[in-house]
Design a protein around this motif. Structure first.
Motif, mmCIF file in Angstrom:
data_model
loop_
_atom_site.group_PDB
_atom_site.id
_atom_site.type_symbol
_atom_site.label_atom_id
_atom_site.label_comp_id
_atom_site.label_asym_id
_atom_site.label_seq_id
_atom_site.Cartn_x
_atom_site.Cartn_y
_atom_site.Cartn_z
ATOM 1 N N MET A 110 -1.192 3.212 8.123
ATOM 2 C CA MET A 110 -1.160 1.918 8.904
ATOM 3 C C MET A 110 -0.186 1.581 8.674
ATOM 4 S SD MET A 110 -4.054 1.614 10.549
ATOM 5 C CE MET A 110 -5.440 1.934 11.182
ATOM 6 N N GLY A 111 0.345 0.560 9.642
ATOM 7 C CA GLY A 111 2.059 -0.246 9.224
ATOM 8 C C GLY A 111 1.865 -1.270 8.720
ATOM 9 N N SER A 112 2.404 -2.289 8.532
ATOM 10 C CA SER A 112 1.884 -3.141 7.319
ATOM 11 C C SER A 112 2.662 -4.095 8.799
ATOM 12 C CB SER A 112 3.030 -3.912 6.327
ATOM 13 O OG SER A 112 4.671 -3.431 7.381
ATOM 14 N N VAL A 113 2.249 -5.737 8.455
ATOM 15 C CA VAL A 113 2.503 -6.749 9.299
ATOM 16 C C VAL A 113 3.439 -7.520 8.799
ATOM 17 C CG1 VAL A 113 -0.024 -6.040 10.954
ATOM 18 C CG2 VAL A 113 0.447 -7.773 9.076
ATOM 19 N N ALA B 216 4.460 -9.468 13.538
ATOM 20 C CA ALA B 216 4.697 -7.934 14.374
ATOM 21 C C ALA B 216 4.164 -6.987 13.358
ATOM 22 C CB ALA B 216 5.981 -7.472 14.194
ATOM 23 N N VAL B 217 3.993 -5.839 14.100
ATOM 24 C CA VAL B 217 3.532 -4.660 13.067
ATOM 25 C C VAL B 217 4.512 -3.641 12.928
ATOM 26 C CG1 VAL B 217 2.006 -2.419 13.233
ATOM 27 C CG2 VAL B 217 0.927 -4.650 14.639
ATOM 28 N N ARG B 218 4.954 -3.283 11.805
ATOM 29 C CA ARG B 218 5.925 -2.332 11.308
ATOM 30 C C ARG B 218 5.761 -0.759 10.963
ATOM 31 N NH1 ARG B 218 10.268 -4.369 7.148
ATOM 32 N NH2 ARG B 218 8.424 -4.546 6.200
ATOM 33 N N GLY B 219 5.659 -0.107 12.017
ATOM 34 C CA GLY B 219 4.490 0.871 11.588
ATOM 35 C C GLY B 219 3.717 1.627 12.572
ATOM 36 N N GLU B 220 2.201 2.315 12.558
ATOM 37 C CA GLU B 220 1.970 2.380 12.605
ATOM 38 C C GLU B 220 0.710 1.534 13.368
ATOM 39 O OE1 GLU B 220 -0.190 5.544 15.312
ATOM 40 O OE2 GLU B 220 1.880 5.337 13.975
ATOM 41 N N LEU C 1 -6.713 -9.642 9.068
ATOM 42 C CA LEU C 1 -6.534 -8.653 10.519
ATOM 43 C C LEU C 1 -6.749 -7.104 10.234
ATOM 44 C CD1 LEU C 1 -3.110 -10.985 11.029
ATOM 45 C CD2 LEU C 1 -5.091 -10.792 12.868
ATOM 46 N N GLN C 2 -6.772 -6.767 11.379
ATOM 47 C CA GLN C 2 -7.009 -4.937 11.105
ATOM 48 C C GLN C 2 -6.303 -4.734 12.531
ATOM 49 O OE1 GLN C 2 -11.257 -4.271 11.750
ATOM 50 N NE2 GLN C 2 -11.450 -4.088 9.622
ATOM 51 N N LEU C 3 -5.871 -3.537 12.649
ATOM 52 C CA LEU C 3 -5.148 -2.220 13.051
ATOM 53 C C LEU C 3 -6.035 -1.486 13.743
ATOM 54 C CD1 LEU C 3 -1.578 -2.600 11.763
ATOM 55 C CD2 LEU C 3 -2.539 -3.627 13.286
ATOM 56 N N SER D 214 -0.402 -18.639 6.444
ATOM 57 C CA SER D 214 0.149 -17.634 5.816
ATOM 58 C C SER D 214 -0.208 -16.085 6.117
ATOM 59 C CB SER D 214 0.601 -17.950 4.225
ATOM 60 O OG SER D 214 -0.669 -17.436 3.261
ATOM 61 N N ILE D 215 0.103 -15.160 5.805
ATOM 62 C CA ILE D 215 -0.561 -13.730 6.386
ATOM 63 C C ILE D 215 0.538 -13.054 6.059
ATOM 64 C CG2 ILE D 215 -1.008 -12.094 7.894
ATOM 65 C CD1 ILE D 215 -0.657 -14.245 10.188
ATOM 66 N N SER D 216 -0.394 -12.238 5.076
ATOM 67 C CA SER D 216 -0.009 -10.821 4.357
ATOM 68 C C SER D 216 0.354 -10.266 5.086
ATOM 69 C CB SER D 216 -0.217 -10.625 2.880
ATOM 70 O OG SER D 216 -1.745 -9.959 3.175
ATOM 71 N N ALA D 217 1.156 -9.016 4.393
ATOM 72 C CA ALA D 217 1.822 -7.909 5.147
ATOM 73 C C ALA D 217 0.204 -6.976 5.426
ATOM 74 C CB ALA D 217 3.001 -6.977 4.024
ATOM 75 N N ASP D 218 -0.648 -7.143 4.261
ATOM 76 C CA ASP D 218 -1.460 -6.037 4.297
ATOM 77 C C ASP D 218 -2.963 -7.444 5.881
ATOM 78 O OD1 ASP D 218 -2.608 -8.059 2.908
ATOM 79 O OD2 ASP D 218 -3.191 -7.166 1.192
ATOM 80 N N GLY D 219 -2.363 -8.121 6.145
ATOM 81 C CA GLY D 219 -3.419 -8.767 6.989
ATOM 82 C C GLY D 219 -3.907 -9.859 6.645
ATOM 83 N N ILE D 220 -4.005 -10.057 4.864
ATOM 84 C CA ILE D 220 -4.907 -11.544 4.992
ATOM 85 C C ILE D 220 -4.802 -12.990 5.246
ATOM 86 C CG2 ILE D 220 -5.588 -12.923 2.853
ATOM 87 C CD1 ILE D 220 -6.124 -10.284 1.399
ATOM 88 N N VAL D 221 -5.040 -13.772 6.183
ATOM 89 C CA VAL D 221 -4.770 -14.943 6.657
ATOM 90 C C VAL D 221 -4.894 -16.025 5.509
ATOM 91 C CG1 VAL D 221 -4.786 -16.204 8.716
ATOM 92 C CG2 VAL D 221 -4.877 -13.651 9.049
#
Length: 261
Positions: free
Chosen positions: A211-214, A96-100, A173-175, A150-157
């Motif tokens: 950018m939002g966090s994931v 999920a994206v929390r934010g922009e 991951l990018q937003l 694991s997927i971190s809040a800054d999108g690192i898989v």
């Protein structure tokens, strides 16, 4: 009688309003859905006397005019891009994206789609895809022997490959954000495409500036408030009924006129 045609525009506008509300209610459980609302504008006016026109040879002017409107039209159906509630799913590939920000997917016609729906899967080759099999952009491949993903809040898989004692980074991951995200065009399947009104997509890393966090193991619910939608539906229904009553009243007036002897 103009009242017949004026009221008919009101009925058509409220019919469109009910269609928008019904689509919102139908998508209450759609992941990442953003509700719409109808906005209206009045139509052209016929001026029988203009404000400021001369009313005598002595230079007096009419302080107000006489204008009769032509009805109403639907001007726009903007989307309300507010954050929906984030609910846990306990599935490691749900994000999920929390934010922009939006995720990007490669559509079959070659265009790039943008979505808030982070219910991802792996295809037969290990590529990260959405539920329709569209590849996530940028592409991320998860090996068959990967575990403890694991997927971190800054999108690192990251994941542990085989018997490795240290995790391996599989991708990032990018937003994507837009100057005017309300100007995006909905193309179905929870996807939007950019338009001239939205401006070009601006890529960024989750949890960075602007950018939002994931969130791994979560999905964003639709931002539809059922109480608000039902209240809007009742108001639209009453407005439709009042316009229908105007048509009925105008018809009775015409009937009375036709029966004059």
């Amino acid at each position: 009688m103009k009242a017949l045609y004026i009221a008919s525009t009101g009925m058509a506008a409220q019919e469109r309003n009910v269609e928008i509300i019904s689509n919102n209610i139908a998508n209450m459980r759609t992941t990442g859905y953003k509700r719409q609302r109808a906005e209206f504008q009045d139509l052209l006016y016929q001026a029988y006397r203009r404000a400021g026109s001369a009313t005598s040879d002595q230079g007096t002017q009419a302080p107000v005019g006489i204008e009769i409107g032509s009805g109403v039209k639907t001007a726009a159906t903007p989307r309300i891009m507010t954050q929906g509630s984030v609910t846990p799913t306990e599935k490691p590939l749900d994000v999920a994206v929390r934010g922009e920000g939006f995720f990007a997917v490669q559509l079959p016609d070659g265009r790039t789609g943008y979505t808030r729906d982070g219910s991802f899967e792996r295809d037969s080759s290990g590529l990260l895809v959405n539920v329709d099999g569209y590849q996530i952009d940028p592409g991320i491949t998860i090996p068959e022997n990967a575990n403890s993903l694991s997927i971190s809040a800054d999108g690192i898989v990251q994941a542990y490959i085989g018997t490795d004692s240290a995790p391996t980074q599989l991708g990032q991951l990018q937003l994507y954000r837009f100057v005017n995200k309300e100007g995006l065009e909905a193309v179905g399947d929870n996807n939007f495409v950019e338009t001239a009104a939205s401006g070009p997509a601006q890529a960024g890393v989750p949890n960075s500036e602007g950018m939002g966090s994931v969130l791994q193991g979560y999905l964003e619910s639709a931002n539809v408030n059922p109480v608000t939608e039902i209240a809007d539906l009742i108001a639209a229904q009453r407005a439709y009924e009042m316009n229908a009553r105007v048509i009925s009243g105008a018809d009775e007036m015409l009937q009375a006129t036709s029966q004059l002897r």
